[in-house]
Design a protein around this motif. Structure first.
Motif, short mmCIF file in Angstrom:
data_model
loop_
_atom_site.label_atom_id
_atom_site.label_comp_id
_atom_site.label_asym_id
_atom_site.label_seq_id
_atom_site.Cartn_x
_atom_site.Cartn_y
_atom_site.Cartn_z
N GLY A 28 0.82 -1.20 0.00
CA GLY A 28 0.00 0.00 0.00
C GLY A 28 0.85 1.26 0.00
N THR A 29 0.64 2.11 -0.98
CA THR A 29 1.37 3.37 -1.03
C THR A 29 0.76 4.34 -0.03
OG1 THR A 29 -0.01 4.24 -2.81
CG2 THR A 29 2.00 3.05 -3.44
N GLN A 30 1.54 5.31 0.40
CA GLN A 30 1.19 6.16 1.53
C GLN A 30 0.44 7.44 1.17
OE1 GLN A 30 1.75 5.23 4.82
NE2 GLN A 30 2.21 3.30 3.80
N PHE A 31 -0.17 7.55 0.03
CA PHE A 31 -0.89 8.78 -0.31
C PHE A 31 -2.39 8.60 -0.13
CE2 PHE A 31 -3.15 11.62 -3.15
CZ PHE A 31 -2.64 12.83 -2.72
N ASN A 32 -3.04 9.45 0.67
CA ASN A 32 -4.50 9.38 0.79
C ASN A 32 -5.18 10.72 0.54
OD1 ASN A 32 -4.29 10.89 3.13
ND2 ASN A 32 -4.92 9.25 4.50
N GLY A 33 -4.40 11.76 0.31
CA GLY A 33 -4.99 13.06 -0.02
C GLY A 33 -5.80 13.67 1.11
N GLY A 34 -5.62 13.20 2.33
CA GLY A 34 -6.34 13.75 3.46
C GLY A 34 -7.80 13.35 3.55
N ILE A 35 -8.18 12.33 2.81
CA ILE A 35 -9.57 11.88 2.79
C ILE A 35 -9.69 10.58 3.59
CG2 ILE A 35 -11.47 11.12 1.31
CD1 ILE A 35 -10.14 12.80 -0.94
N ASP A 36 -10.75 10.48 4.39
CA ASP A 36 -11.01 9.26 5.15
C ASP A 36 -11.90 8.34 4.33
OD1 ASP A 36 -11.51 7.26 6.95
OD2 ASP A 36 -12.52 8.55 8.42
N PHE A 37 -11.32 7.24 3.86
CA PHE A 37 -12.03 6.29 3.01
C PHE A 37 -12.58 5.11 3.80
CE2 PHE A 37 -9.18 8.37 -0.01
CZ PHE A 37 -10.02 8.61 -1.07
N SER A 38 -12.41 5.09 5.11
CA SER A 38 -12.73 3.89 5.89
C SER A 38 -14.18 3.45 5.75
CB SER A 38 -12.36 4.09 7.36
OG SER A 38 -13.01 5.20 7.90
N ARG A 39 -15.12 4.38 5.77
CA ARG A 39 -16.53 3.99 5.66
C ARG A 39 -16.83 3.39 4.29
NH1 ARG A 39 -21.87 7.82 5.88
NH2 ARG A 39 -23.36 6.13 5.64
N LYS A 40 -16.35 4.05 3.24
CA LYS A 40 -16.57 3.54 1.89
C LYS A 40 -15.94 2.15 1.72
CE LYS A 40 -15.35 4.30 -2.93
NZ LYS A 40 -14.64 3.04 -3.10
N GLU A 41 -14.75 1.98 2.25
CA GLU A 41 -14.07 0.68 2.14
C GLU A 41 -14.85 -0.41 2.88
OE1 GLU A 41 -11.01 -0.19 0.41
OE2 GLU A 41 -11.68 1.65 -0.57
N ARG A 42 -15.34 -0.11 4.08
CA ARG A 42 -16.13 -1.10 4.85
C ARG A 42 -17.41 -1.46 4.10
NH1 ARG A 42 -14.98 2.19 9.10
NH2 ARG A 42 -17.08 3.04 9.09
N GLU A 43 -18.11 -0.46 3.59
CA GLU A 43 -19.37 -0.71 2.88
C GLU A 43 -19.13 -1.52 1.61
OE1 GLU A 43 -20.94 3.23 2.33
OE2 GLU A 43 -21.67 3.34 4.41
N SER A 44 -18.07 -1.19 0.89
CA SER A 44 -17.75 -1.93 -0.34
C SER A 44 -17.39 -3.37 -0.04
CB SER A 44 -16.60 -1.26 -1.09
OG SER A 44 -16.99 0.00 -1.57
N LEU A 45 -16.65 -3.59 1.03
CA LEU A 45 -16.28 -4.95 1.41
C LEU A 45 -17.51 -5.75 1.82
CD1 LEU A 45 -14.09 -7.05 1.76
CD2 LEU A 45 -13.66 -6.13 4.05
#
Length: 185
Positions: free
Chosen positions: A127-144
């Protein structure tokens, strides 16, 4: 010469509003280039709708065109797994693959790729270390969770059933008749 990986596989990200690669994509491509440059692989594989733009970026970095493979059928992470396996890994007999994506994305990538590729492959993740300051955790959980519900009851690595379910239930693929004709036997 033996390589650590048969291929390093870069998952695409959307283009920006001007049609350019995003910093997400560039950070992923740069990691693949690093692995290639230090001699851990002789193959960079690109998966997704921005594969051609990623390829052009690598060629500008003097990566030999023949060292780059791509598939551009996939429209999301699940498609990256399914189509990279069917179009790239199986035909090229790649068994040891490094998948590169963004760090926030890797937990979901790992679950999906481990399921799609099954136990006949050694798939590693970076995993590369760039996230642009955005929290993707909810989207990732829902997608999974959606992924788990969609593929419940299917055995890991079962290409026939995974494809069948993909084209029956997945919103991005169920209406794509061209892909269905190409990949359904």
């Amino acid at each position: 010469m033996g390589y650590k990986y048969d291929a390093v596989l870069v998952l695409s990200s959307n283009l920006d509003h001007e049609g350019n690669l995003t910093r997400y994509s560039i950070s992923r491509i740069e990691e693949a280039f690093r692995v290639y440059a230090i001699g851990e692989t002789n193959r960079i594989a690109l998966s997704g709708s921005t594969s051609q733009q990623m390829k052009e970026y690598l060629i500008q970095k003097n990566v030999f065109d023949g060292a780059i493979s791509l598939e551009d059928f996939s429209k999301d992470t699940l498609g990256n797994a399914v189509f990279s396996k069917l179009v790239l890994a199986l035909p090229n007999v790649w068994r040891n693959i490094l998948v590169v994506s963004s760090d926030f994305h890797i937990p979901r990538v790992r679950k999906i790729f481990d399921f799609v590729y099954g136990c006949d492959f050694q798939v590693n993740y970076y995993g590369t270390q760039f996230n642009g300051g955005i929290d993707f955790s909810r989207k990732e959980r829902e997608s999974l969770q959606t992924f788990r519900e969609t593929f419940e009851g299917i055995q890991a690595g079962d290409d026939t059933m995974i494809l069948k379910r993909l084209f029956e239930r997945h919103e991005l693929y169920k209406k794509d008749e061209d892909l269905k004709r190409r990949f359904m036997v």
